[in-house]
Design an enzyme around this catalytic site. Structure first.
Site, PDB file in Angstrom:
ATOM      1  N   ASP A  13      40.341  77.053  12.332  1.00  0.00           N
ATOM      2  CA  ASP A  13      38.487  77.496  12.709  1.00  0.00           C
ATOM      3  C   ASP A  13      38.211  78.497  10.995  1.00  0.00           C
ATOM      4  O   ASP A  13      37.168  78.281  11.282  1.00  0.00           O
ATOM      5  CB  ASP A  13      38.102  78.374  13.806  1.00  0.00           C
ATOM      6  CG  ASP A  13      38.620  77.559  15.416  1.00  0.00           C
ATOM      7  OD1 ASP A  13      38.791  76.510  15.441  1.00  0.00           O
ATOM      8  OD2 ASP A  13      39.566  78.782  16.444  1.00  0.00           O
ATOM      9  N   LYS A  16      36.902  74.166   7.556  1.00  0.00           N
ATOM     10  CA  LYS A  16      37.911  73.701   7.027  1.00  0.00           C
ATOM     11  C   LYS A  16      36.469  72.085   6.486  1.00  0.00           C
ATOM     12  O   LYS A  16      36.974  71.468   5.872  1.00  0.00           O
ATOM     13  CB  LYS A  16      38.924  73.251   7.582  1.00  0.00           C
ATOM     14  CG  LYS A  16      40.166  73.726   7.573  1.00  0.00           C
ATOM     15  CD  LYS A  16      41.371  72.921   7.470  1.00  0.00           C
ATOM     16  CE  LYS A  16      41.578  73.100   9.320  1.00  0.00           C
ATOM     17  NZ  LYS A  16      41.036  73.894  10.095  1.00  0.00           N
ATOM     18  N   GLY A  40      38.235  70.872  16.238  1.00  0.00           N
ATOM     19  CA  GLY A  40      37.226  70.249  16.400  1.00  0.00           C
ATOM     20  C   GLY A  40      36.894  70.048  14.960  1.00  0.00           C
ATOM     21  O   GLY A  40      36.563  72.042  14.552  1.00  0.00           O
ATOM     22  N   HIS A  41      36.029  69.852  14.129  1.00  0.00           N
ATOM     23  CA  HIS A  41      35.704  69.443  12.497  1.00  0.00           C
ATOM     24  C   HIS A  41      34.210  70.094  12.441  1.00  0.00           C
ATOM     25  O   HIS A  41      33.500  69.125  13.398  1.00  0.00           O
ATOM     26  CB  HIS A  41      36.403  69.080  11.657  1.00  0.00           C
ATOM     27  CG  HIS A  41      37.929  69.571  11.700  1.00  0.00           C
ATOM     28  ND1 HIS A  41      39.029  68.630  10.813  1.00  0.00           N
ATOM     29  CD2 HIS A  41      38.617  70.423  11.843  1.00  0.00           C
ATOM     30  CE1 HIS A  41      40.052  69.202  10.934  1.00  0.00           C
ATOM     31  NE2 HIS A  41      39.774  70.632  11.290  1.00  0.00           N
ATOM     32  N   GLN A 218      43.550  73.014  12.442  1.00  0.00           N
ATOM     33  CA  GLN A 218      44.855  73.623  13.653  1.00  0.00           C
ATOM     34  C   GLN A 218      44.645  74.895  11.915  1.00  0.00           C
ATOM     35  O   GLN A 218      43.876  74.571  10.454  1.00  0.00           O
ATOM     36  CB  GLN A 218      45.830  73.768  13.881  1.00  0.00           C
ATOM     37  CG  GLN A 218      44.569  73.644  15.451  1.00  0.00           C
ATOM     38  CD  GLN A 218      44.975  71.951  15.229  1.00  0.00           C
ATOM     39  OE1 GLN A 218      45.911  70.638  15.260  1.00  0.00           O
ATOM     40  NE2 GLN A 218      44.775  71.481  15.858  1.00  0.00           N
TER      41      GLN A 218
HETATM   42  P1  IMP Z   1      47.115  73.360  21.646  1.00  0.00           P
HETATM   43  O1  IMP Z   1      47.520  73.040  20.443  1.00  0.00           O
HETATM   44  O2  IMP Z   1      46.178  72.661  22.979  1.00  0.00           O
HETATM   45  O3  IMP Z   1      48.841  72.941  21.968  1.00  0.00           O
HETATM   46  O4  IMP Z   1      47.004  75.037  21.472  1.00  0.00           O
HETATM   47  C1  IMP Z   1      48.159  75.370  21.201  1.00  0.00           C
HETATM   48  C2  IMP Z   1      47.522  76.958  20.616  1.00  0.00           C
HETATM   49  O5  IMP Z   1      46.429  76.537  19.625  1.00  0.00           O
HETATM   50  C3  IMP Z   1      46.680  77.718  21.471  1.00  0.00           C
HETATM   51  O6  IMP Z   1      46.630  79.243  20.853  1.00  0.00           O
HETATM   52  C4  IMP Z   1      45.300  77.186  20.693  1.00  0.00           C
HETATM   53  O7  IMP Z   1      43.910  77.971  21.146  1.00  0.00           O
HETATM   54  C5  IMP Z   1      45.136  76.983  19.206  1.00  0.00           C
HETATM   55  N1  IMP Z   1      44.778  75.747  18.518  1.00  0.00           N
HETATM   56  C6  IMP Z   1      44.696  74.316  19.239  1.00  0.00           C
HETATM   57  N2  IMP Z   1      43.713  74.300  17.795  1.00  0.00           N
HETATM   58  C7  IMP Z   1      42.921  74.177  17.463  1.00  0.00           C
HETATM   59  C8  IMP Z   1      41.724  74.903  17.045  1.00  0.00           C
HETATM   60  O8  IMP Z   1      41.093  73.546  15.900  1.00  0.00           O
HETATM   61  N3  IMP Z   1      41.594  76.065  16.241  1.00  0.00           N
HETATM   62  C9  IMP Z   1      42.338  76.726  16.238  1.00  0.00           C
HETATM   63  N4  IMP Z   1      42.779  77.383  17.412  1.00  0.00           N
HETATM   64  C10 IMP Z   1      43.357  76.384  17.463  1.00  0.00           C
END
Ligand code: IMP
Length: 428
Positions: A13, A16, A40-41, A218
């Site tokens: 977040d 990017k 989420g971009h 991420q």
């Molecule tokens: P997952 O990617 O759904 O398996 O989640 C694993 C961890 O990554 C969790 O703490 C999510 O909140 C975090 N996470 C996954 N995608 C994002 C993102 O795009 N931004 C911030 N945190 C993320």
């Protein structure tokens, strides 16, 4: 023109989406290399806001190729929904998008499994269980999905396993496997024209002199290997992932840009040494609108973390840092920056490897004076208040990475590119 990776230097977040959108004009192809629709971009163009989850945001630029690399896990329903919303605003998705035939397919049973077993506060999109099937050699890939006979055989084998697990948890009635199979056969027909060997596509393009921007999802601290394990995502969100996740070799990558907020946020569970659990944390959350673009969850907020940024710089070989959301700090009287971690009587600047080590790490702060005037929308470095410049210089000196670009708002023109910086060389 060179091939550049743009990735998150913190816990995701970092903003990017805007940076990719801003600079992808200069590239022929934008490629995603890991993750799925957990990302989420957000891209703001005029009064229109786009939240892209799977499709690289480069697709918003007419004529650009957008690639979903082999390193992603793709939920076809999410993909088709996203395609539809882009087509509704005139994007030529079918011509611009290429999906790797080696990307793994995400099924509803991955979400079901995640709901049962999630221990870290994930996005509940089924991302982890899908990568588990990949690593366990049980995954179904795009190329399999497109071959009806092969898909049928693979799906039946997987379905039997998932049913056994679901029965053990007493939720077998939730899995309508026959329905899932029929839905996915339908998805295959709609996705087929875009699926190809994207490693070949990218390497051929590079050989022909075309340039690629690699769009990370991420952030480095959520990287499966290097992040705050086990509170991480299931893919390689750091620079190395760009190569394994697309099939483009490291020798073809020319520069790496890390995006970091002027403070730090994280979503979900896990250690966060510089978290601000007080009113200042709330203030940042409100001013920075720090609520998840995928799940809507409030993001945890805290201060810029130097040891973390240095670690991220080392792992990724960051050439230049983009500092985003500087304007969110505008009203603060003083701005703490975490410069080290203290455990007992010891101060360290290295990233502890274990959760216990990170939880025991207490942030050591240095406080910088705030600038208390608006930086919102400033587009020339010279126009920043002196104290904002001092803050950026402090981050640069302590991380050893230049702040070559600064974002002062969501719009494209609310961006500073520093003349003479490495960033300016990368994006002349
Ligand atoms: P997952 O990617 O759904 O398996 O989640 C694993 C961890 O990554 C969790 O703490 C999510 O909140 C975090 N996470 C996954 N995608 C994002 C993102 O795009 N931004 C911030 N945190 C993320």
């Amino acid at each position: 023109m060179s091939n550049v990776i743009i990735l998150g230097a913190q816990w995701g977040d970092e903003g990017k989406g805007k940076i990719v959108d801003l600079f992808c004009e200069r590239f022929d192809i934008v490629a995603r290399y890991q993750g799925g629709h957990n990302a989420g971009h957000t891209v703001q163009i005029g009064d229109k806001k786009f939240v892209l989850k799977l499709i690289p945001s480069g697709i918003l630029h007419p004529g650009k190729r957008a690639v979903i690399g082999n390193g992603l896990v793709v939920d076809p329903a999410a993909l088709l929904a996203e395609m539809q919303s882009l087509e509704a605003v005139g994007v030529d998705v079918k011509t611009q998008l290429a999906i790797s035939n080696r990307a793994h397919v995400l099924f509803p049973y991955h979400r079901t499994m995640e709901r049962l077993l999630d221990a870290i506060g994930t996005t509940l999109r089924g991302i982890g269980p899908c990568y588990e099937d990949k690593a366990g050699r049980r995954g179904i890939r795009m190329a399999d999905l497109l071959d009806r006979e092969r898909f049928g055989a693979l799906f039946e084998a997987r379905a039997a396993e998932k049913e056994t697990v679901a029965k053990a948890f007493g939720i077998a009635q939730e899995l309508d496997l026959a329905r899932i199979r029929a839905d996915y056969e339908g998805f295959a027909d709609r996705i087929r024209p875009m699926v190809s060997d994207t490693a070949r596509l990218l390497n051929d393009a590079i050989r022909a002199g075309k340039s690629v921007m690699f769009e990370g999802a991420q952030g480095t601290m959520l990287d499966l290997d290097h992040g705050t394990f086990p509170f991480v995502t299931s893919s390689s969100a750091s620079a190395g992932g760009a190569c394994t996740g697309t099939g483009v070799p490291p020798t073809r990558i020319h520069a790496i840009v890390g995006v970091a907020k002027a403070y730090t946020t994280r979503v979900g569970g896990g250690p966060f040494p510089s978290e601000a659990l007080d009113a200042m944390g709330d203030q940042i959350r409100q001013r920075g609108n720090e609520f998840g673009s995928v799940t809507g969850r409030p993001r945890r907020c805290g201060w810029f973390d130097i040891p973390l940024a240095r670690y991220s710089g080392m792992l990724n070989g960051i050439d230049s840092m983009v500092v985003t959301k500087l304007d969110v700090l505008d009203e603060l009287e003083k701005i703490p920056v975490c410069v080290a971690y203290r455990t007992g009587r010891h101060e360290v600047t290295e990233m502890p490897a274990t959760i216990a080590g990170l939880e025991a790490a207490e942030a050591v702060y240095e406080c910088l004076p705030g600038w208390r005037s608006s930086t919102a929308g400033i587009s020339r470095y010279e126009d920043l208040p002196q104290r904002a410049k001092d803050y950026l210089t402090f981050l640069e000196n302590r991380t050893g990475i230049e702040a070559g670009c600064i974002s002062t708002g969501p719009e494209r023109n609310q961006t500073i590119v520093r003349q003479g910086s490495r960033f300016h060389q990368i994006f002349p």
